[in-house]
Scaffold this active site. Structure first.
Site, PDB file in Angstrom:
ATOM      1  N   GLY A   1       0.834  -1.194   0.000  1.00 18.24           N
ATOM      2  CA  GLY A   1       0.000   0.000   0.000  1.00 18.24           C
ATOM      3  C   GLY A   1       0.866   1.241   0.000  1.00 18.24           C
TER       4      GLY A   1
ATOM      5  N   ILE B   1       2.413   2.890   2.447  1.00 20.75           N
ATOM      6  CA  ILE B   1       3.655   2.776   3.222  1.00 20.75           C
ATOM      7  C   ILE B   1       4.605   1.799   2.548  1.00 20.75           C
ATOM      8  CG2 ILE B   1       4.640   2.115   5.450  1.00 20.75           C
ATOM      9  CD1 ILE B   1       2.029   3.017   6.755  1.00 20.75           C
TER      10      ILE B   1
ATOM     11  N   ARG C   1      -1.881  -9.233  -1.534  1.00 19.06           N
ATOM     12  CA  ARG C   1      -3.022  -9.635  -2.338  1.00 19.06           C
ATOM     13  C   ARG C   1      -2.704  -9.462  -3.822  1.00 19.06           C
ATOM     14  NH1 ARG C   1      -7.680  -6.018   0.174  1.00 19.06           N
ATOM     15  NH2 ARG C   1      -6.049  -4.487  -0.217  1.00 19.06           N
TER      16      ARG C   1
ATOM     17  N   ARG D   1       0.753  -3.607  13.056  1.00 21.55           N
ATOM     18  CA  ARG D   1      -0.061  -3.992  14.202  1.00 21.55           C
ATOM     19  C   ARG D   1       0.502  -5.284  14.788  1.00 21.55           C
ATOM     20  NH1 ARG D   1      -1.192   0.366  13.674  1.00 21.55           N
ATOM     21  NH2 ARG D   1      -3.204   1.421  13.473  1.00 21.55           N
TER      22      ARG D   1
ATOM     23  N   GLU E   1      -1.088  -1.436  24.767  1.00 16.45           N
ATOM     24  CA  GLU E   1      -0.211  -0.265  24.911  1.00 16.45           C
ATOM     25  C   GLU E   1      -0.826   0.730  25.880  1.00 16.45           C
ATOM     26  OE1 GLU E   1       1.434  -0.489  20.282  1.00 16.45           O
ATOM     27  OE2 GLU E   1       0.323   1.261  20.960  1.00 16.45           O
TER      28      GLU E   1
ATOM     29  N   HIS F   1       5.600   2.774  19.810  1.00 13.13           N
ATOM     30  CA  HIS F   1       4.593   3.123  18.797  1.00 13.13           C
ATOM     31  C   HIS F   1       4.775   4.564  18.312  1.00 13.13           C
ATOM     32  CE1 HIS F   1       0.313   1.977  17.287  1.00 13.13           C
ATOM     33  NE2 HIS F   1       1.020   2.580  16.359  1.00 13.13           N
TER      34      HIS F   1
END
Length: 337
Positions: A163, A165, A185, A246, A275, A294
């Protein structure tokens, strides 16, 4: 209007230029995090609009039932599964979605890759204790000279998820002379081919051939736990696994087990299941794992973009503009003018 901003760990929001947009409103910014429904309900009992910083706090139906005055939730970035949108709609609470940028998380990912491959955190920590050119990383289970680190040029950069990023990361890899290998995908695979990149024949090949493997997938029911211990064990003992997406994408406890077994040899992690994490977290105790709290989107430009949009969305809804509403069925007459 009474507005609350939750989980501003560094007390940064009040110092942003965009904070002036809320002038004239009663705004409370909370710097510490509370998790219990009762604690949150007490904190937000009089709040009419709630600003969420990404997924730091879960907004459940149980919590919403204790907040009778709440009418607006303004999300920095996209609204995710941490907000029960169906419950919000049932209670006439509009959820406003913001925007984000892939630049900061992509740069943070690249910074972790460079730091990990040259063992910079380990060298810095050793130097502060008086040890010159010592990275540690001398366990007998590690490859010879593993502590020296290595350059990126000529290595294979595996990217799972192509995507926004992932595309930026592929560009960084090319600029550093890496061989980029993509998996994802079918649409992601085709986009990678169109950009002149190599696509792995299988997820097994992606893990086996990558010297650096970076994960860039959205978390949903399909991707939860998609990375198995068996996948990680296919990696080289010299390889680096990176996750700035994630934590729940990885099978529970799989990464700790894989690192203990030496495949991959190193990990760089920016995300955790819960977190903020506790000091004794297993990954924090591992010398072959670099952990950051994070930080993917935590920098000045991203904060200004996130919060300017979140604040403006509140003002727009109050003024009768509804473009940012994720659940238009929740509109009440007071907000529908």
């Amino acid at each position: 209007m009474k507005i609350a901003v939750l989980d501003d760990y560094q007390d940064a929001v009040r110092k942003l230029p965009c904070f002036s947009l809320l002038e004239g409103h009663d705004v409370k910014v909370f710097n510490n995090t509370v998790k219990g429904v009762g604690q949150l309900a007490a904190r937000l009992s009089d709040v009419e609009a709630l600003v969420l910083i990404r997924e730091r706090t879960r907004v459940t139906r149980q919590l919403l039932e204790k907040l009778p005055k709440l009418r607006i939730i303004s999300q920095t970035g996209r609204a995710g599964s941490h907000v029960d949108i169906e419950a919000c709609t049932d209670r006439g609470i509009v959820v406003l979605e913001g925007v984000g940028s892939p630049v900061a998380p992509a740069e943070l990912t690249w910074a972790l890759i460079m730091a990990a491959q040259r063992r910079i955190p380990q060298y810095v920590a050793s130097l502060k204790h008086g040890a010159w050119q010592q990275s540690g990383l001398k366990s007998t289970t590690m490859p010879p000279n593993f502590g020296l680190g290595q350059v990126l040029r000529g290595q294979t950069l595996g990217i799972w998820g192509y995507g926004k990023i992932g595309k930026l990361l592929a560009g960084f890899g090319r600029a550093f002379g890496m061989n980029v290998l993509v998996w994802g995908r079918e649409a992601s695979q085709q986009a990678a081919r169109d950009d002149g990149l190599n696509v792995a024949e299988s997820v097994e090949q992606l893990f086996a051939d990558s010297d650096v493997l970076s994960l860039h997938l959205r978390l949903n029911d399909e991707t939860r736990g998609i990375v198995k211990l068996s996948d990680l064990q296919r990696m080289k003992p010299t390889a680096l696994f990176v996750n700035t997406s994630r934590a729940e994408l990885i099978e529970e406890n799989a990464l700790v087990a894989a690192l203990n077994r030496g495949r991959p040899g190193m990990a760089a992690i920016d995300v955790f299941e819960s977190e903020p994490i506790l000091q004794g977290h297993a990954l924090l105790r591992m010398e072959n794992c670099i952990c950051t709290p994070h930080l993917g989107y935590v920098e000045r430009d991203s904060y200004e973009l996130y919060f300017r949009t979140a604040f403006q969305n509140i003002l727009d809804v109050l003024g009768g503009k509804h473009d940012s509403i994720a659940n238009p069925k929740a509109l009440t007459p007071a907000l529908s003018r």
